[in-house]
Structures are given as structure tokens and as C-alpha cells.
Design an enzyme around this catalytic site. Sequence first.
Site, mmCIF file in Angstrom:
data_model
loop_
_atom_site.group_PDB
_atom_site.id
_atom_site.type_symbol
_atom_site.label_atom_id
_atom_site.label_comp_id
_atom_site.label_asym_id
_atom_site.label_seq_id
_atom_site.Cartn_x
_atom_site.Cartn_y
_atom_site.Cartn_z
ATOM 1 N N LYS A 51 0.847 -1.200 0.000
ATOM 2 C CA LYS A 51 0.000 0.000 0.000
ATOM 3 C C LYS A 51 0.882 1.250 0.000
ATOM 4 O O LYS A 51 0.627 2.207 -0.738
ATOM 5 C CB LYS A 51 -0.918 -0.006 1.238
ATOM 6 N N GLN A 95 -4.685 -1.742 10.049
ATOM 7 C CA GLN A 95 -4.467 -3.041 9.404
ATOM 8 C C GLN A 95 -4.955 -4.163 10.329
ATOM 9 O O GLN A 95 -4.620 -4.199 11.508
ATOM 10 C CB GLN A 95 -2.966 -3.208 9.092
ATOM 11 N N ASP A 118 -11.268 2.216 4.942
ATOM 12 C CA ASP A 118 -11.656 0.816 4.739
ATOM 13 C C ASP A 118 -13.117 0.547 5.116
ATOM 14 O O ASP A 118 -13.575 -0.598 5.061
ATOM 15 C CB ASP A 118 -10.742 -0.101 5.562
#
Length: 285
Positions: A51, A95, A118
Amino acid sequence: MILLDGKKISTQINQGITNRIKILKENNILPSLAVILANETIESKTYVSMKQKMCEKLGIQCKIIHLIKPFNNDDILKVLSDLNKANNIHTILVQLPLPKHIDKNKILSAISPEKDVDGLNPLNSGKLFQNNNIHFIPCTVRACMELLDHYKIDIQGKHAVIVGSSILVGLPLSTCLLHRGATITLCNINTVDTKSQVNNGDIVISCCGVPRLIKKDWIKKGAIVLDVGINKINTPDGTKLVGDVDFDNVKDITSYITPVPGGIGPMTISMLIKQIVEACERNNI
Ligand code: GUN
């Protein structure tokens, strides 16, 4: 059989986004992502580094906050509170997975909904659930939807069978496909006969992390198969990445299939970039 070429499509998408990033910069806005990395697994470190590399390549600022043990819920909440307030941070990603001693729900709920790239804050999950004013959805889910749309694959009226029901992929994907008119079967760890469920799928999406689980006799002839799994396996020459689908065995019976690597993986990173840019445009221009 047509290969769903995520690598090629993601490169095209990234090129299209470059101009939007340029416009943001002309308006003195440097799009940014902050990533909280709170686990030491090689997979998470690899995903985060991928990323980061793509952000840097496209001119997005990427700040990694790598927490080293010992840390507790409050430590992460403090980092999040600072990031939520920082004007120069446009988006935030925690994450997953988080270590067992961390309260995942508490952490995800503390990400500012306007920066939650997200889409894992309950407010954003709820908007997706209700199909109401959706801004952020989990990037892997959007990757699947965009790839289907890019190849003009009709979803309405199809039976979609999803193998894996995590909050990151399977569960939100079931909602997206449902909103697009599919009938959904969501297989999970307790499903008694997953093979017979998959056998009914016009669209099969696997996101369970079991290497090469899905074999040729699981798949209905002409089905569309998306493989979200990225599993590292040992081979006589070292290691290799394989999906949840036994690709070589399955591919000829399908109408469309994603490869691993080069399918959903690169699309997911493009969707992250897209959602960062969209958030920036929404909140600043
Ligand atoms: N862990 C593995 N993939 C992902 C992802 O796309 N987003 C987050 N937040 N965690 C992950």
C-alpha cells in the site's frame, strides 16, 4: 474462459487517478493516508508495504505508525485520536488482524467516519448495510465489484456463493451483491457441505484463506469465479503465492476467473487509492 486481469485494469485505474491527484495538489492539498500496523505478521507487513509503495508512486503521502509491543487499547486509541484531529491526514486505515488482547470493535469504532478509508467504523458499515449514502466500503469488496463491472458481468438475478464471512470481505461483499440484485449464499466455518453450496453458484467468490480449497468438481460449468485468497505455500524451490481456488484445475470450466497473483490483489490497492482521493475531494474541494 476469460481471465479477469486485475493487474491490467488496476494500472488503467491508477493512471486515471493520477490527474485527480494533480488537481488536488494544484489546490495545495497533498492527499494522505495513515496506516496503523499493530501486528508483526509477515503478511500484514507485506500488505502495508505494498500500500505504501503504491501511495508513494502516485504522490500520496503515506504515514505508517508501527506499534511495537507492549501496547494496549488506550495506546491505539490515543494514536487514533491524534490522527482524527490532524488536518493533514485525510484517511486512516487500521491493518487487521489486531492482536487478541486488543478490542477490535472499540478500535474500529474510534476511527473518524470521514477518514475511515476501509469502511470498518460501524457508521460506515451501517450505511453499506442500509445502502444509504455510502462513501467508504472495504477496498477488497470494491475491488470485486469494480472488476465485475469492468467486464460488464451482469449481477442481477445471479446466485452468488461466497466462501468466507469476515467483516473485511465476505460479509460486506454479500451486502453489496445483494443490493445489486443477486441471491446470496454466505458460507462460513460452520457450513456443513460447502462444496454443494458452491456447486449452485453462478458467481463464486472465495475469501477464506485456504490454499486451493476449491476444485473443479465444486464449480458449475460457466460460473464466474473471483479468488480473493492470497496464500503462501512451500514448494520444492521455495515458496509460492496461490489462491483459495485450484486455478489450473478449475479455470477451463469457468466463463471468467481471476488469477492469483494479478487478480483481486492489485485491484484492492487501486480501490484504496481511489477511496483516498475521493475522501480528499469530498472534504476539501
Ligand atoms: N488485512 C488484510 N487485508 C486488509 C485490508 O484490506 N484492510 C485492512 N484494514 N486490514 C487488512
